[in-house]
Structures are given as C-alpha cells and as structure tokens.
Design an enzyme around this catalytic site. Structure first.
Site, PDB file in Angstrom:
ATOM      1  N   LYS A   1     -35.024  -7.663 -11.196  1.00  0.00           N
ATOM      2  CA  LYS A   1     -35.504  -6.298 -10.560  1.00  0.00           C
ATOM      3  C   LYS A   1     -36.240  -6.438  -9.538  1.00  0.00           C
ATOM      4  CE  LYS A   1     -34.666  -3.190 -14.479  1.00  0.00           C
ATOM      5  NZ  LYS A   1     -35.352  -2.299 -15.335  1.00  0.00           N
TER       6      LYS A   1
ATOM      7  N   SER B   1     -37.318   5.123 -14.581  1.00  0.00           N
ATOM      8  CA  SER B   1     -38.635   4.615 -13.612  1.00  0.00           C
ATOM      9  C   SER B   1     -37.930   4.271 -12.160  1.00  0.00           C
ATOM     10  CB  SER B   1     -39.057   3.336 -14.339  1.00  0.00           C
ATOM     11  OG  SER B   1     -39.735   3.368 -15.071  1.00  0.00           O
TER      12      SER B   1
ATOM     13  N   ARG C   1     -31.806   7.090 -24.391  1.00  0.00           N
ATOM     14  CA  ARG C   1     -31.568   8.561 -23.428  1.00  0.00           C
ATOM     15  C   ARG C   1     -30.349   9.224 -23.646  1.00  0.00           C
ATOM     16  NH1 ARG C   1     -33.707   6.156 -18.014  1.00  0.00           N
ATOM     17  NH2 ARG C   1     -32.446   4.418 -18.907  1.00  0.00           N
TER      18      ARG C   1
ATOM     19  N   HIS D   1     -41.260   6.948 -21.644  1.00  0.00           N
ATOM     20  CA  HIS D   1     -41.955   5.609 -22.571  1.00  0.00           C
ATOM     21  C   HIS D   1     -43.084   5.813 -23.331  1.00  0.00           C
ATOM     22  CE1 HIS D   1     -40.729   3.387 -18.480  1.00  0.00           C
ATOM     23  NE2 HIS D   1     -39.907   3.147 -19.338  1.00  0.00           N
TER      24      HIS D   1
HETATM   25  O1  PNS Z   1     -37.089  -1.439 -18.893  1.00  0.00           O
HETATM   26  P1  PNS Z   1     -36.209  -2.695 -18.792  1.00  0.00           P
HETATM   27  O2  PNS Z   1     -35.919  -3.421 -17.498  1.00  0.00           O
HETATM   28  O3  PNS Z   1     -34.903  -2.285 -19.726  1.00  0.00           O
HETATM   29  O4  PNS Z   1     -36.700  -3.782 -19.779  1.00  0.00           O
HETATM   30  C1  PNS Z   1     -36.068  -4.927 -19.939  1.00  0.00           C
HETATM   31  C2  PNS Z   1     -36.582  -5.725 -21.023  1.00  0.00           C
HETATM   32  C3  PNS Z   1     -37.991  -6.642 -20.425  1.00  0.00           C
HETATM   33  C4  PNS Z   1     -36.703  -5.400 -22.389  1.00  0.00           C
HETATM   34  C5  PNS Z   1     -35.763  -7.283 -21.240  1.00  0.00           C
HETATM   35  O5  PNS Z   1     -35.166  -7.633 -19.609  1.00  0.00           O
HETATM   36  C6  PNS Z   1     -36.007  -8.345 -22.083  1.00  0.00           C
HETATM   37  O6  PNS Z   1     -36.108  -8.377 -23.351  1.00  0.00           O
HETATM   38  N1  PNS Z   1     -36.549  -9.333 -21.477  1.00  0.00           N
HETATM   39  C7  PNS Z   1     -36.976 -10.710 -22.083  1.00  0.00           C
HETATM   40  C8  PNS Z   1     -35.816 -11.849 -21.653  1.00  0.00           C
HETATM   41  C9  PNS Z   1     -35.018 -11.841 -22.962  1.00  0.00           C
HETATM   42  O7  PNS Z   1     -35.200 -11.988 -23.975  1.00  0.00           O
HETATM   43  N2  PNS Z   1     -33.789 -11.665 -22.464  1.00  0.00           N
HETATM   44  C10 PNS Z   1     -32.804 -11.496 -23.604  1.00  0.00           C
HETATM   45  C11 PNS Z   1     -32.278 -10.086 -24.053  1.00  0.00           C
HETATM   46  S1  PNS Z   1     -30.939 -10.076 -25.175  1.00  0.00           S
END
Ligand code: PNS
Length: 161
Positions: A40, A126, A89, A16
């Site tokens: 999660k 993670s 990745r 990250h």
């Molecule tokens: O590290 P992660 O778990 O892949 O992160 C996920 C994250 C926080 C980037 C994603 O869940 C997110 O964008 N959440 C905000 C809610 C949202 O806008 N969801 C629609 C995405 S198209």
C-alpha cells in the site's frame, strides 16, 4: 487468552478503535499490530501510525501496540497469541477476511474471530479518510483528535512541498 488486532491503521479510525475496545473486553491481553510490509501507499510511516494508536489506546490497560514485520502467523507463534481479531463492515470484507482466516489457519494454526463493526462506523475506511482529507474535507468526526491534527499537518506539508 491473548489476541491480536492487525492492520495498516493508516490512520487509525473510530471504527478500528471500536473493535480494539471490544476485543480488550473479550481477551486478557490485546496486541494492536501495525503491518508495515504491504504494497500500500501509506500516508503515515509505521512509527507515526503506531504512535497515534498508542495515544488512542492509552487508557486501555490490557492493550499494547507493536509493529508487525513478516508473516502474521509467525508473529503470533513467537508471542503465544491465540486469536486474530478482525472487524467486518460489509460482505466484501467477509470474502477477503475469510480467505485470510483460512490461510492463516492452514499455515499457522491460528484462529480468527470476526467482529461485526458497530453500526456507527460501518461506512468508515482509512482509504476514504485519506482521500477526504487530501481534498480538503473535514475528517474530525471519524478519527481521534490527535489523528485529525496529524492528518491536517501532513496534508498541509504535502501541499507546501
Ligand atoms: O488494514 P489492512 O491493510 O487490511 O491490514 C492488512 C494486514 C496487516 C492485517 C495484513 O496485510 C497482514 O496480515 N499482513 C501480515 C503478512 C501476512 O501474514 N500475510 C498473509 C496473510 S494470509
């Protein structure tokens, strides 16, 4: 231009941080946003995750850490953020990120820039770090020292509790 690096960061890894550092060189300002509304099962609370990120990015003057509630595109609109930055990745990441990038552009007109992860950190996640640590493995090579300490404390507390 202002960019955002959103994620769960449970916990933040060298992978990250590599993306955040590179984004901080490409954009005037970078917000690292800790998502707290996914389904999660987290090891650390949003505040704990944000505190570890703040410590790990403290020497980057144009980087700030915040918590993210609700839709990412709403957060971007309210704070005049132009670009979402994501690390890739492997091919599986691309499929998922492409879908999110396309949706975020449709629902919020926000662009996404995808950066290939550095070859040193492509194997990191993670989820794997949480698993290795919970089974007694050493994760100190994958995360900043403060994070390694906090993981060890969390795992010890869980064992005792
Ligand atoms: O590290 P992660 O778990 O892949 O992160 C996920 C994250 C926080 C980037 C994603 O869940 C997110 O964008 N959440 C905000 C809610 C949202 O806008 N969801 C629609 C995405 S198209």
């Amino acid at each position: 231009m202002r960019a955002i690096c959103p994620g769960s960061f449970d916990p933040v890894t060298h992978g990250h941080l590599d993306i955040v550092v590179r984004a901080s060189r490409m954009f005037d300002e970078v917000l690292v946003a800790v998502g707290r509304n996914s389904a999660k099962n987290y090891l650390f609370s949003p505040d704990e995750r944000a505190a570890m990120l703040a410590d790990a990015t403290s020497e980057l003057p144009n980087v700030r850490v915040d918590l993210l509630d609700g839709l990412l595109v709403d957060y971007c609109r309210e704070r005049e953020i132009d670009v979402i930055v994501k690390g890739l990745r492997f091919a599986g990441d691309f499929e998922f990120e492409l879908q999110m990038a396309q949706l975020n552009r449709v629902i919020g007109e926000v662009e996404t820039v995808m950066l290939p992860t550095s070859k040193d950190w492509g194997h990191l996640s993670s989820t794997m770090i949480r698993e290795i640590a919970s089974l007694g493995g050493d994760v100190s090579g994958f995360v900043p020292p403060l994070v390694a300490e906090r993981i060890a404390a969390k795992v010890a507390a869980r064992r005792e509790g």
